[in-house]
Motif scaffolding. Structure first.
Motif, PDB file in Angstrom:
ATOM      1  N   LEU A  54       0.829  -1.200   0.000  1.00 27.66           N
ATOM      2  CA  LEU A  54       0.000   0.000   0.000  1.00 27.66           C
ATOM      3  C   LEU A  54       0.863   1.249   0.000  1.00 27.66           C
ATOM      4  O   LEU A  54       2.038   1.219   0.373  1.00 27.66           O
ATOM      5  CB  LEU A  54      -0.925  -0.003   1.221  1.00 27.66           C
ATOM      6  CG  LEU A  54      -1.868  -1.201   1.347  1.00 27.66           C
ATOM      7  CD1 LEU A  54      -2.719  -1.065   2.612  1.00 27.66           C
ATOM      8  CD2 LEU A  54      -2.759  -1.356   0.119  1.00 27.66           C
ATOM      9  N   ASN A  55       0.277   2.357  -0.409  1.00 30.36           N
ATOM     10  CA  ASN A  55       1.015   3.622  -0.465  1.00 30.36           C
ATOM     11  C   ASN A  55       1.452   4.046   0.934  1.00 30.36           C
ATOM     12  O   ASN A  55       0.672   3.991   1.890  1.00 30.36           O
ATOM     13  CB  ASN A  55       0.153   4.722  -1.081  1.00 30.36           C
ATOM     14  CG  ASN A  55      -0.077   4.505  -2.561  1.00 30.36           C
ATOM     15  OD1 ASN A  55       0.713   3.837  -3.234  1.00 30.36           O
ATOM     16  ND2 ASN A  55      -1.155   5.059  -3.090  1.00 30.36           N
ATOM     17  N   ASP A  56       2.685   4.487   1.014  1.00 32.40           N
ATOM     18  CA  ASP A  56       3.279   4.879   2.292  1.00 32.40           C
ATOM     19  C   ASP A  56       3.383   6.402   2.331  1.00 32.40           C
ATOM     20  O   ASP A  56       4.394   6.984   1.954  1.00 32.40           O
ATOM     21  CB  ASP A  56       4.661   4.243   2.427  1.00 32.40           C
ATOM     22  CG  ASP A  56       5.249   4.402   3.823  1.00 32.40           C
ATOM     23  OD1 ASP A  56       4.555   4.945   4.701  1.00 32.40           O
ATOM     24  OD2 ASP A  56       6.400   3.978   4.028  1.00 32.40           O
ATOM     25  N   SER A  57       2.305   7.040   2.788  1.00 30.17           N
ATOM     26  CA  SER A  57       2.293   8.500   2.849  1.00 30.17           C
ATOM     27  C   SER A  57       1.574   8.915   4.122  1.00 30.17           C
ATOM     28  O   SER A  57       1.232   8.080   4.956  1.00 30.17           O
ATOM     29  CB  SER A  57       1.592   9.086   1.617  1.00 30.17           C
ATOM     30  OG  SER A  57       0.183   9.011   1.755  1.00 30.17           O
ATOM     31  N   GLU A  58       1.322  10.204   4.250  1.00 25.63           N
ATOM     32  CA  GLU A  58       0.579  10.719   5.407  1.00 25.63           C
ATOM     33  C   GLU A  58      -0.808  11.198   5.001  1.00 25.63           C
ATOM     34  O   GLU A  58      -1.488  11.867   5.779  1.00 25.63           O
ATOM     35  CB  GLU A  58       1.373  11.843   6.061  1.00 25.63           C
ATOM     36  CG  GLU A  58       2.720  11.369   6.615  1.00 25.63           C
ATOM     37  CD  GLU A  58       3.610  12.505   7.085  1.00 25.63           C
ATOM     38  OE1 GLU A  58       3.137  13.667   7.109  1.00 25.63           O
ATOM     39  OE2 GLU A  58       4.788  12.237   7.415  1.00 25.63           O
ATOM     40  N   ALA A  59      -1.259  10.804   3.807  1.00 26.05           N
ATOM     41  CA  ALA A  59      -2.551  11.247   3.293  1.00 26.05           C
ATOM     42  C   ALA A  59      -3.683  10.370   3.820  1.00 26.05           C
ATOM     43  O   ALA A  59      -3.504   9.170   4.036  1.00 26.05           O
ATOM     44  CB  ALA A  59      -2.546  11.219   1.765  1.00 26.05           C
ATOM     45  N   PHE A  60      -4.867  10.968   3.962  1.00 21.81           N
ATOM     46  CA  PHE A  60      -6.009  10.235   4.488  1.00 21.81           C
ATOM     47  C   PHE A  60      -6.391   9.059   3.596  1.00 21.81           C
ATOM     48  O   PHE A  60      -6.665   7.953   4.093  1.00 21.81           O
ATOM     49  CB  PHE A  60      -7.205  11.174   4.653  1.00 21.81           C
ATOM     50  CG  PHE A  60      -8.484  10.452   4.988  1.00 21.81           C
ATOM     51  CD1 PHE A  60      -8.692   9.926   6.251  1.00 21.81           C
ATOM     52  CD2 PHE A  60      -9.479  10.276   4.033  1.00 21.81           C
ATOM     53  CE1 PHE A  60      -9.858   9.252   6.568  1.00 21.81           C
ATOM     54  CE2 PHE A  60     -10.644   9.615   4.341  1.00 21.81           C
ATOM     55  CZ  PHE A  60     -10.839   9.092   5.607  1.00 21.81           C
ATOM     56  N   ASP A  61      -6.441   9.258   2.292  1.00 26.21           N
ATOM     57  CA  ASP A  61      -6.841   8.176   1.388  1.00 26.21           C
ATOM     58  C   ASP A  61      -5.911   6.977   1.497  1.00 26.21           C
ATOM     59  O   ASP A  61      -6.338   5.824   1.340  1.00 26.21           O
ATOM     60  CB  ASP A  61      -6.879   8.674  -0.058  1.00 26.21           C
ATOM     61  CG  ASP A  61      -8.072   9.584  -0.333  1.00 26.21           C
ATOM     62  OD1 ASP A  61      -9.005   9.607   0.499  1.00 26.21           O
ATOM     63  OD2 ASP A  61      -8.060  10.279  -1.359  1.00 26.21           O
ATOM     64  N   ASP A  62      -4.641   7.240   1.742  1.00 26.90           N
ATOM     65  CA  ASP A  62      -3.699   6.135   1.933  1.00 26.90           C
ATOM     66  C   ASP A  62      -3.825   5.535   3.328  1.00 26.90           C
ATOM     67  O   ASP A  62      -3.698   4.319   3.504  1.00 26.90           O
ATOM     68  CB  ASP A  62      -2.273   6.624   1.692  1.00 26.90           C
ATOM     69  CG  ASP A  62      -2.032   6.998   0.233  1.00 26.90           C
ATOM     70  OD1 ASP A  62      -2.720   6.438  -0.648  1.00 26.90           O
ATOM     71  OD2 ASP A  62      -1.171   7.860  -0.024  1.00 26.90           O
ATOM     72  N   ALA A  63      -4.096   6.377   4.320  1.00 21.51           N
ATOM     73  CA  ALA A  63      -4.223   5.879   5.690  1.00 21.51           C
ATOM     74  C   ALA A  63      -5.403   4.920   5.830  1.00 21.51           C
ATOM     75  O   ALA A  63      -5.282   3.850   6.432  1.00 21.51           O
ATOM     76  CB  ALA A  63      -4.374   7.049   6.664  1.00 21.51           C
ATOM     77  N   ILE A  64      -6.547   5.269   5.256  1.00 23.88           N
ATOM     78  CA  ILE A  64      -7.739   4.443   5.446  1.00 23.88           C
ATOM     79  C   ILE A  64      -7.628   3.119   4.701  1.00 23.88           C
ATOM     80  O   ILE A  64      -8.362   2.161   4.989  1.00 23.88           O
ATOM     81  CB  ILE A  64      -9.016   5.212   5.037  1.00 23.88           C
ATOM     82  CG1 ILE A  64     -10.238   4.593   5.736  1.00 23.88           C
ATOM     83  CG2 ILE A  64      -9.182   5.244   3.515  1.00 23.88           C
ATOM     84  CD1 ILE A  64     -11.487   5.445   5.639  1.00 23.88           C
ATOM     85  N   ALA A  65      -6.690   3.039   3.762  1.00 25.60           N
ATOM     86  CA  ALA A  65      -6.483   1.772   3.069  1.00 25.60           C
ATOM     87  C   ALA A  65      -5.999   0.682   4.010  1.00 25.60           C
ATOM     88  O   ALA A  65      -6.274  -0.512   3.781  1.00 25.60           O
ATOM     89  CB  ALA A  65      -5.477   1.962   1.927  1.00 25.60           C
ATOM     90  N   PHE A  66      -5.287   1.044   5.076  1.00 20.25           N
ATOM     91  CA  PHE A  66      -4.708   0.029   5.962  1.00 20.25           C
ATOM     92  C   PHE A  66      -5.766  -0.712   6.777  1.00 20.25           C
ATOM     93  O   PHE A  66      -5.765  -1.957   6.785  1.00 20.25           O
ATOM     94  CB  PHE A  66      -3.623   0.654   6.834  1.00 20.25           C
ATOM     95  CG  PHE A  66      -2.364   0.925   6.065  1.00 20.25           C
ATOM     96  CD1 PHE A  66      -1.400  -0.055   5.932  1.00 20.25           C
ATOM     97  CD2 PHE A  66      -2.161   2.137   5.437  1.00 20.25           C
ATOM     98  CE1 PHE A  66      -0.239   0.169   5.192  1.00 20.25           C
ATOM     99  CE2 PHE A  66      -1.015   2.383   4.695  1.00 20.25           C
ATOM    100  CZ  PHE A  66      -0.061   1.390   4.564  1.00 20.25           C
ATOM    101  N   PRO A  67      -6.674  -0.043   7.490  1.00 20.15           N
ATOM    102  CA  PRO A  67      -7.706  -0.817   8.185  1.00 20.15           C
ATOM    103  C   PRO A  67      -8.614  -1.577   7.230  1.00 20.15           C
ATOM    104  O   PRO A  67      -9.027  -2.706   7.525  1.00 20.15           O
ATOM    105  CB  PRO A  67      -8.472   0.244   8.985  1.00 20.15           C
ATOM    106  CG  PRO A  67      -8.134   1.543   8.353  1.00 20.15           C
ATOM    107  CD  PRO A  67      -6.750   1.380   7.822  1.00 20.15           C
TER     108      PRO A  67
END
Length: 355
Positions: A97-110
């Motif tokens: 998954l994308n490793d950034s501090e953006a919300f769209d990338d963050a919500i991908a983890f859960p």
């Protein structure tokens, strides 16, 4: 020096407060018992991430965002190996998954946690994988993708209670690891990978499965006293009892006991677990009169996850599905500190002679 860091304050946080002396856990202003009873997964995400991501909507929008992210994560299934076990599959999948501090990338983890965990379980069982249904809640979809049948409302509520209960717990080992990584600005994904790498250690996230092994070995209520006495005589640790922080009963134990008691058909198993718990606590008090060894979160975690037909090899990954909300919140909070974590050490090695 404090080698375990118990007495070192390393962060100020708005996320959770663990009071080990009083047996209280507060998560973003909510007692954990109330959070477990009232808040589904999307609401817990919104509670923990509030203030860190301006894109956060209300609970309904968060649930929709999770659904879309699960669908996107499923496209990655098949691009990474799943033969090494559920936790390793989740860790490997998360690394894509994308490793950034953006919300769209963050919500991908859960969202991906539910997809990758369910896929790894079914792969290990030799069963066809099931695509996510974005219209369902996180708990409903996780259970459906893993088991192949729709989850009842009671089952989804029970899983929601568990995920809420383990969503955050102060500066435990995995959360501290996530904060250290986040302090370097490596990215939220790197922080999550650090968190799960710490969590997979048996001293942190591995106890629920052995709890069930103990219950199965005991077998019947009549055998409990004999089995427990023999285990203590051999110097064995009784899983599900004692905690590094709590000096009284872990408040999460009662929250999970209440959740599993609402599931149909669990009365007999709960009664057996209660009997084992009573005997263990009596024996521990007798053997260690100067120590407080009480029931911890793992004991009724095991009973609850078993009641949901979640296989034992998936327990740690299910834990991570809840705790990833806390990892990302803590990582985001640490990023706001704008300061790298850099503790000191005391050198005990040889010292060369200088002219």
């Amino acid at each position: 020096m404090d080698s375990g860091l118990e007495n070192i304050v390393a962060a100020e946080t708005v996320l959770s407060d663990v009071d080990g002396q009083a047996g209280r856990l507060i998560i973003r202003g909510w007692p954990v018992e109330t959070l477990a009873a009232d808040k589904p997964y999307a609401a817990v995400l919104g509670l923990l991430w509030d203030g860190f991501f301006p894109e956060l909507g209300d609970d309904a929008e968060i649930q929709a965002q999770l659904g879309r992210a699960r669908a996107a994560a499923f496209a990655l299934v098949g691009t990474f190996p799943m033969e090494s076990g559920v936790v390793e599959a989740l860790r490997t999948g998360w690394s894509l998954l994308n490793d950034s501090e953006a919300f769209d990338d963050a919500i991908a983890f859960p969202a991906a946690a539910a997809v990758f965990t369910a896929a790894a379980v079914r792969h290990g069982q030799g069963l066809p994988l099931i695509a996510p249904d974005p219209a369902l809640s996180q708990a409903q979809d996780l259970l459906r993708m893993m088991r192949g049948t729709p989850a009842s409302d009671a089952e989804a509520r029970a899983l929601d209670a568990y995920l809420a209960t383990v969503s955050d717990h102060g500066l435990n080992a995995s959360t501290f690891a996530a904060r250290v990584i986040a302090s370097t600005r490596a990215g939220l994904g790197s922080a999550v990978l650090g968190g799960i790498s710490a969590l997979k250690g048996p001293l942190h996230g591995g106890a629920p499965g052995p709890v069930l092994d103990m219950v199965d070995d005991i077998g019947t209520p009549d055998a409990a006293e004999r089995w427990i006495d023999a285990a203590l005589a051999r110097g064995e640790r009784l899983m599900g009892f004692g905690h590094r922080v709590y000096r009284v009963r872990d408040p999460r134990a009662d929250a999970l006991k209440a959740a599993v008691s609402k599931l149909p058909g669990t009365a007999g198993r709960i009664a057996f677990a209660e009997h084992i718990e009573t005997v263990v606590l009596q024996r521990l008090a007798r053997k260690y009169p100067n120590r407080r060894l009480e029931t911890n979160v793992e004991f009724y975690t095991a009973v609850l996850l078993e009641a949901l037909d979640i296989p034992r090899e998936a327990f740690t990954a299910i834990f991570a599905t809840g705790r990833v909300l806390g990892w990302i919140a803590h990582a985001s909070e640490q990023i706001g500190e704008k300061r790298i974590v850099r503790p000191k050490s005391v050198y005990r090695g040889p010292v060369p002679e200088y002219a």
